[in-house]
Each structure stands twice: as C-alpha cells, then as structure tokens.
Scaffold this motif. Structure first.
Motif, PDB file in Angstrom:
ATOM      1  N   HIS A   1       6.310  85.440  31.886  1.00 56.87           N
ATOM      2  CA  HIS A   1       5.189  84.491  31.831  1.00 56.87           C
ATOM      3  C   HIS A   1       5.576  83.314  30.955  1.00 56.87           C
ATOM      4  O   HIS A   1       6.496  83.418  30.126  1.00 56.87           O
ATOM      5  N   PHE A   2       4.876  82.213  31.142  1.00 58.27           N
ATOM      6  CA  PHE A   2       5.003  81.059  30.254  1.00 58.27           C
ATOM      7  C   PHE A   2       3.701  80.900  29.489  1.00 58.27           C
ATOM      8  O   PHE A   2       2.633  80.985  30.105  1.00 58.27           O
TER       9      PHE A   2
ATOM     10  N   ASN B   1       0.684  78.827  27.829  1.00 64.27           N
ATOM     11  CA  ASN B   1      -0.009  77.588  28.227  1.00 64.27           C
ATOM     12  C   ASN B   1       0.008  77.350  29.731  1.00 64.27           C
ATOM     13  O   ASN B   1      -0.265  76.242  30.185  1.00 64.27           O
ATOM     14  N   ARG B   2       0.404  78.356  30.476  1.00 63.36           N
ATOM     15  CA  ARG B   2       0.410  78.239  31.942  1.00 63.36           C
ATOM     16  C   ARG B   2      -0.258  79.462  32.522  1.00 63.36           C
ATOM     17  O   ARG B   2      -0.057  80.581  32.028  1.00 63.36           O
ATOM     18  N   PRO B   3      -1.029  79.265  33.613  1.00 63.46           N
ATOM     19  CA  PRO B   3      -1.618  80.449  34.251  1.00 63.46           C
ATOM     20  C   PRO B   3      -0.523  81.335  34.836  1.00 63.46           C
ATOM     21  O   PRO B   3       0.576  80.860  35.148  1.00 63.46           O
ATOM     22  N   LEU B   4      -0.818  82.590  34.968  1.00 58.58           N
ATOM     23  CA  LEU B   4       0.152  83.548  35.500  1.00 58.58           C
ATOM     24  C   LEU B   4      -0.346  84.044  36.865  1.00 58.58           C
ATOM     25  O   LEU B   4      -1.450  84.566  36.974  1.00 58.58           O
ATOM     26  N   SER B   5       0.470  83.869  37.891  1.00 59.31           N
ATOM     27  CA  SER B   5       0.048  84.253  39.245  1.00 59.31           C
ATOM     28  C   SER B   5       0.235  85.741  39.461  1.00 59.31           C
ATOM     29  O   SER B   5       1.165  86.346  38.918  1.00 59.31           O
TER      30      SER B   5
ATOM     31  N   TYR C   1       1.919  91.916  38.292  1.00 59.91           N
ATOM     32  CA  TYR C   1       2.885  91.079  37.584  1.00 59.91           C
ATOM     33  C   TYR C   1       4.241  91.786  37.616  1.00 59.91           C
ATOM     34  O   TYR C   1       4.318  92.995  37.822  1.00 59.91           O
TER      35      TYR C   1
ATOM     36  N   SER D   1       7.492  84.819  39.814  1.00 59.56           N
ATOM     37  CA  SER D   1       7.056  83.442  39.575  1.00 59.56           C
ATOM     38  C   SER D   1       6.828  83.299  38.078  1.00 59.56           C
ATOM     39  O   SER D   1       6.768  84.307  37.362  1.00 59.56           O
ATOM     40  N   GLU D   2       6.681  82.076  37.602  1.00 59.84           N
ATOM     41  CA  GLU D   2       6.519  81.814  36.158  1.00 59.84           C
ATOM     42  C   GLU D   2       7.493  82.695  35.337  1.00 59.84           C
ATOM     43  O   GLU D   2       7.056  83.496  34.497  1.00 59.84           O
TER      44      GLU D   2
ATOM     45  N   GLY E   1       9.104  83.172  32.719  1.00 60.69           N
ATOM     46  CA  GLY E   1       9.352  82.875  31.303  1.00 60.69           C
ATOM     47  C   GLY E   1       9.731  84.129  30.520  1.00 60.69           C
ATOM     48  O   GLY E   1       9.157  85.197  30.723  1.00 60.69           O
TER      49      GLY E   1
END
Ligand code: GLA
Length: 708
Positions: free
Chosen positions: A415-416, A418-422, A428, A466-467, A469
């Motif tokens: 995850h990142f 400050n960004r939404p997590l899809s 996840y 995705s995302e 991080g």
C-alpha cells in the motif's frame, strides 16, 4: 566435451559451438563483444559456424544503429539493443562495458554447462553467462549471474536472462499465448512485423493475459513440419520477452525480469541470479517444439521427488458447495467419489475463519468451528477410511480487509500512504517480500500440514497487484518487491516440500493465472482454468500444451457449464478431462445411478491408460481452430500403447467422416486398434489414418491402440 567446442580463431578471437542432437548454436568473442553467429540446424564442420564477411558493406560508414548480435548486451555504448543489463555504479556512471575473462565447461549427468565469465572494464562488476545444454531435447537453458566484487553498492535498473538471435528468413510467424480468466492460453499467430512485440506482465504474477512463452517459425511451419525457434521463461513474477525485428531483418528475442518499476540494489559482495530462460530449435514443427519442452519439464523441471509418480484422480466440490462446506456435505460427496474410484478428495475454499463469502476471512487460517465443530480430523479420517487421500485449498498470499489478520497487521499488505487502496475480489495482496510475512505463511502451513494427514495443497492466488508500496523496506529496496515476492513464494514452497516430501501441490490463480516453468519447479500440477466447459477447454488445452506438459494439467468433469449453460455427454466431459490429470468437480450427489456407474467405468479406463495420458508423448493431430473435428494422441513412453481422442463439435450436412492421420508410431510395427479384427502398421496408421465417422454435436471418441 562433446557438446561444446572451443576454438581460438585468431589472437584474442574465440568461437564456441554448442551442439545438441539436431541444433547448432555458436557465438564468438571478437575482441569487443560476445556475438552470436548462428542458431539453427546443426552444421557438419566447426568452420561452418563462422560468419563470412560480405564482399562489401553496402552501408559503409552509414552502417550505424544496427542492433548487435550480442549474447548479453549491456547498456552504455554505441548500440541500441534491448539491454540485458543496465546498471548505475556508485559514482553515478550508467554505462557498463563487459570484457571477456574466461570460459569454463562442466558436465553434470545429461547436462553440459558452459559458463562465460565477463567483467566490467573498469568497475568491480562480474557477469557470468550460463548455458546448460540439454542435448537430447535440442534445448539450451540460459541465465546470468551478476556479482558485485567491489565495496560500493551498484543499482540494477534492468536485468534480463538472455538475448537470443535468429537467422534471417523471408518471414517469421510469431506464436504467443494470451487470454483471460475463463479463457486462458488462446493461441495467437501473426506475421512478425517490424519493430518490437512485447510479451509482458506488470501485475505481480504470471497472469492470464500473456504467458512467458514464444515461438517464431519460418514462413509456413506446421504442427509436424518446419523450422521453429521457441522458448519459455521460468519466472512467476513481472517478466518481459521482447521480440524485435529491425530494419536490417535482424530478429532477436530478449527476456527476463521486467524492468517496469524495477530497481535492485546490489550491495558489495552480493550476486543477482536471473530466472532460467529455456529455448530450442526444431525443423519438425510446433509439435516437436512442444514435445521438447514437455520432455525437459518431466525430466528436469517438475518437482523431482514426485516426478515419476502417477498423479491421483481428484474430486473437488468447489462448484457444488462453494463457501458452504460442512462435514455432512463433504462426507456425502466423499462417499460417492470413493465408490467411483476417486483417489484424492479435496476441500476447496470456505473451511476457515469467517469465510462464508469471498468478502471475509481470508488470512485467518484456523478451522471454522461452525462448519467443522471438531476440526478437520473427522472429515480427514472419513476420507482416509474411504480409501482416499485428503487435500485442501489455501490462498496464502492474500488477505480480506475483513479478517483478524488484516486487523492485526494492516502494514503487511502492499500500500501507499495518502492513497486509497484498491481491492480485487475483495482482497489485498500480502507483502510476501517481507520476511515476517513469509514466516507467518510458513507457520500456518506447518500447522496445517504437520497436524493433519493432508497430502495435497491447492495453492490459489486471486488478484493482481496494485498500489505496490513497501514503505518500510530496507533503504533503496522498495522496488525489489516485484522479484522478492515471487522469490518469497518459491522459498516457502521449497521449505514445505522439504518438510513434507509426499505432499502434492497444485498452482491455481483464479484458474490458469500462474502457470510457468518457474512455479512448475514447486508444484506438480496446474488448475488449467475455472472454465470447465469441455469445448472451450479444447482451445485452452491446445495453447496450454504448446508450452506445458499434459502431466501438469488438471481438469475436472463438472455439470452443466456455469459460464455458458452448455451441457455435454458424460463421455465428452471425461474424454476432455482425461487428457492430462483427471479430476471431478460435479455434484455427484444428484447424479443418477446410471451416470455414477458410467463414471466409475470411465475412471477405471483412465486408470488403465493413466501412464500414457500423463507421461506419454503428446501430439496435437488436429486443431479445434481449424475444423469442427479436433484430435490428439498420446504415446506411452515405452511405445507399447497409444491413445487417440477425437472431438466433434458439430456435424453438418449429415455425418462427419475423415481419416485422422496418426503420428509418432513405429512405421513397421503393427498396432491393434480397439475393435478391429486385424492390426495395421504404424506406417498405415500414419499415412492412411484412422477412419472416423461421427454425427451430432459434441461427440467424442477415445481409441486405444496396442503394439502387437
Ligand atoms: C479461484 C479458483 C477456484 C476456487 C476459488 C475459491 O477462483 O480458481 O477453483 O478455488 O478460487 O475461492
């Protein structure tokens, strides 16, 4: 050594010739570069492999911007190939110039290994190019090792396993495999255009949309004839295979780990090893290319401990019960399955945590006590009493947000901030690059396998990354996740296989989303597709078998297809599912006694021909892409038996009649065909063909031939 010749052609110029049964492969060190000079049919004399200069170079000084034929082009001088290596040294220099140091040859059983040692002209960076020659299969397996022998870190920006160079031909056909969930491995064949074609994956795992396989064929190559250069990459993470035809008609294929969003910090003393890239050449068409890969997979890739064990017939209730598993419904199915002759009973998703739908519970690997009040033991014992082994489904790399695991370790997913997590399928991706996550997976798997009599694991993986991080990664290593995740999965498999050598593994990813020669080292078999429609599967199977052996293909007999509502006769479903490892996934509690009996007969038949279907040489006689009738042939490793399967999708204007010409038989040996009074010779069967007449829709036949 027999398969490698080393020749000093002049001072500081060397030639290596690698030869297999039918293939020759040669490259030179020409005082500047390691350049390929030949790949194709074996040639009689070493001198045949050396190129001859053109009497003049029509472009003279303007002859720039050609791609070189380098075996392993490093980026940084006046050439423009797809680089196999692109690095940044500690002082900021981004050019790498490789000089030849040495070559070593060793022999290990059937494999001859040539290692070319290169070193940067200035910086303490070593490169070893490894060529493993599989002479019997006309294959070479290549990889590279990059070693930092200096004191400062080097940043790797791109690292591929190998570059391959093909000879000039008038036109090449490129065959690749691409597909989607429920429609995997669709074969695509196009004339290779100028420019670059890229077979790639950027979503974390092998994927449906493409498969790390290529075949390039000269002009009109056929299934049983013509020149084909082909290869497959053994990696289950982000990869790319770049196929380039430049304006000078130079064809090259480079492949390995994808450079997309990739960085690798190579600290002092560290070595980076690329995945294997196997490639080969045949003059005998696509079928021979596939059989070379199949033989290599059986003899060298699939897990060694179980490589020669016939694979059991599986029952799995996923399509019947979905998440609604219970001791009662599993036992009921198990009893009927055992009566039919099934050997391994697998409980799929739904047995753990609060896993009542795909919205919750993933990650909570403890038995759901509402469904199994006394744990797994009563079911496993019952299954064992019925004479079957027990298997179970897991999806270790994933977590539902609604799970105890995620509540306890929200930092364990990619995850990142400050960004939404899809989410994908409401889940996840766990960061398996992290050692603590790897340990968590190992621990629960040890718990499961160590405390229960489980002999089979279906290892699933149901979403794309995705995302991606990894914020608390060691300094400069956050983008290593693309490789470390896959290596983490491999490491877990290695440890589990070592601890439980008798457990079989099936790799699944929403169907056939993780099928490649990398994961094949750790998993006996692949769930080919969630689409169990036997007609669709004829097409998926054709693509699958281009690169992968039938021994690794699992398919179930199910009821009316849930994707398209089509129904088929029991024979049609069984004949399709038998072309590899047979499984059952139908609601047998609702089958009539007649169907149960018929299925028992077909399972008995499968047991009789299992060695041929799993370990035999495989021939695609007729493609479902070409007509309503498709046909396949399997020949027992000893040659004593052949099995032919024929599938008719639709007859038109009366019945469909044809002669299916067989392949691979011994011409002068006679074969008794099921139901014939007199045998025919192999030659007659291959020249005249098996006469077939079928009418109706979705009709199939399985024909056995025994050597007389
Ligand atoms: C994936 C698999 C299926 C089944 C489900 C369970 O879709 O491909 O075979 O195991 O997951 O959730």
């Amino acid at each position: 050594m027999r398969f490698v010749q080393f020749i000093e052609t002049s001072q500081n110029e060397y030639l290596w010739v690698l030869e297999t049964q039918n293939m020759g492969y040669a490259f030179v060190w020409n005082a500047h570069r390691l350049e390929n000079v030949y790949w194709g049919a074996k040639l009689p004399y070493p001198a045949d492999y050396l190129p001859r200069e053109l009497p003049f170079d029509p472009l003279g000084n303007w002859n720039f911007a050609r791609n070189t034929h380098e075996e392993f082009p490093a980026w940084g001088d006046y050439k423009f190939n797809e680089p196999c290596l692109k690095v940044r040294f500690g002082d900021g220099v981004r050019a790498c110039l490789l000089d030849y140091r040495d070559a070593t040859i060793s022999e290990n059983g059937a494999v001859t290994r040539l290692t070319i040692h290169l070193q940067d002209e200035h910086y303490p960076l070593r490169v070893r190019l490894i060529y493993d020659i599989y002479a019997d299969y006309d294959l070479i397996v290549r990889r590279a090792e990059i070693e930092n022998v200096g004191g400062e870190a080097v940043e790797i920006e791109q690292i591929l396993s190998a570059a391959w160079h093909l000879p000039q031909r008038d036109a090449y056909q490129l065959t690749s495999l691409s597909g989607k969930w429920g429609g995997e491995f669709q074969l695509q064949r196009v004339e290779l255009p100028r420019g670059k074609q890229i077979i790639e994956r950027r979503r974390g795992s092998t994927g449906f949309d493409s498969n790390p396989f290529f075949a390039l064929a000269d002009g009109l190559a056929q299934e049983d004839d013509g020149e084909v250069w082909f290869g497959a990459l053994a990696f289950s993470g982000n990869y790319k295979i770049v196929i380039e035809r430049d304006a000078f008609e130079h064809i090259n294929v480079s492949g390995g780990i994808h450079d997309f969003d990739f960085r690798w910090r190579l600290d002092a003393g560290e070595t980076f090893v690329t995945p294997n890239f196997v490639a080969g050449y045949t003059a005998a068409g696509y079928g021979a290319a596939s059989r070379a890969l199949h033989a290599y997979e059986l003899e060298h890739v699939v897990p060694r401990a179980t490589a020669r064990q016939p694979r059991p017939i599986v029952y799995n209730s996923w399509y019947v019960t979905e998440f609604d598993v219970s001791l009662e419904n599993q036992e009921k199915a198990a009893e009927l399955a055992a009566k039919m002759g099934v050997e391994l009973f697998v409980m799929d998703d739904g047995w753990f945590g609060q896993r009542n739908t795909d919205r919750a519970g993933l990650g909570d690997w403890y038995v759901n006590r509402d469904k199994f009040p006394s744990g797994l033991a009563p079911l496993i014992n019952r299954v064992n009493e019925l004479g079957m082994e027990f298997g179970i489904w897991v999806e270790p790399e994933m977590v539902n947000p609604d799970s105890d695991l995620y509540r306890a370790h929200p930092d364990w997913v990619y995850h990142f901030p400050n960004r939404p997590l899809s989410t994908g399928r409401n889940q996840y991706v766990l960061n398996v690059a992290r050692p603590d996550v790897q340990q968590f997976i190992l621990d629960f798997m040890h718990d499961l396998l160590g405390n229960n009599n489980i002999k089979f694991i279906k290892w699933d993986m149901n979403r794309h990354f995705s995302e991606p991080g990894w914020m608390d990664a060691p300094e400069g290593r956050d983008r290593e996740l693309w490789v470390r995740h896959t290596r983490g999965v491999y490491a877990i498999f290695r440890q589990l296989r070592e601890a439980y050598p008798n457990v079989l593994f099936e790799s699944c990813s929403g169907g056939g989303g993780r099928i490649d020669l990398g994961i094949m080292q750790y998993a006996e078999q692949f769930w080919m597709s969630d689409n169990t429609d036997p007609y669709d599967d004829l097409f998926i199977q054709e693509g699958f078998t281009l690169a992968h052996a039938p021994l690794t293909r699992m398919m179930w007999v199910t009821d009316t297809n849930w994707l398209n509502g089509r129904s088929y006769s029991l024979e049609f479903r069984f004949h399709l599912a038998m072309m590899g490892v047979l499984g059952m996934g139908a609601d047998i509690t609702r089958w009539s006694q007649a169907d149960l009996d018929k299925a028992a007969e077909l399972i008995a038949l499968y047991k009789d021909i299992r060695e041929t279907m799993q370990f035999g040489a495989f021939y695609r006689l007729r493609s479902p892409r070409e007509s309503a009738l498709s046909a396949f042939e399997f020949i027992h490793p000893s040659g004593r038996e052949a099995v032919v399967t024929v599938f008719l999708s639709q007859s038109q204007f009366g019945y469909f009649s044809t002669n299916v010409r067989l392949a691979g038989l011994e011409p002068n040996t006679r074969y008794q065909v099921d139901g014939w009074d007199e045998p025919w010779s192999g030659q007659a069967l291959m020249q005249r063909g098996l006469p077939i007449a079928l009418k109706g829709a979705f009709i199939s036949k399985l024909i056995r031939l025994a050597r007389v």
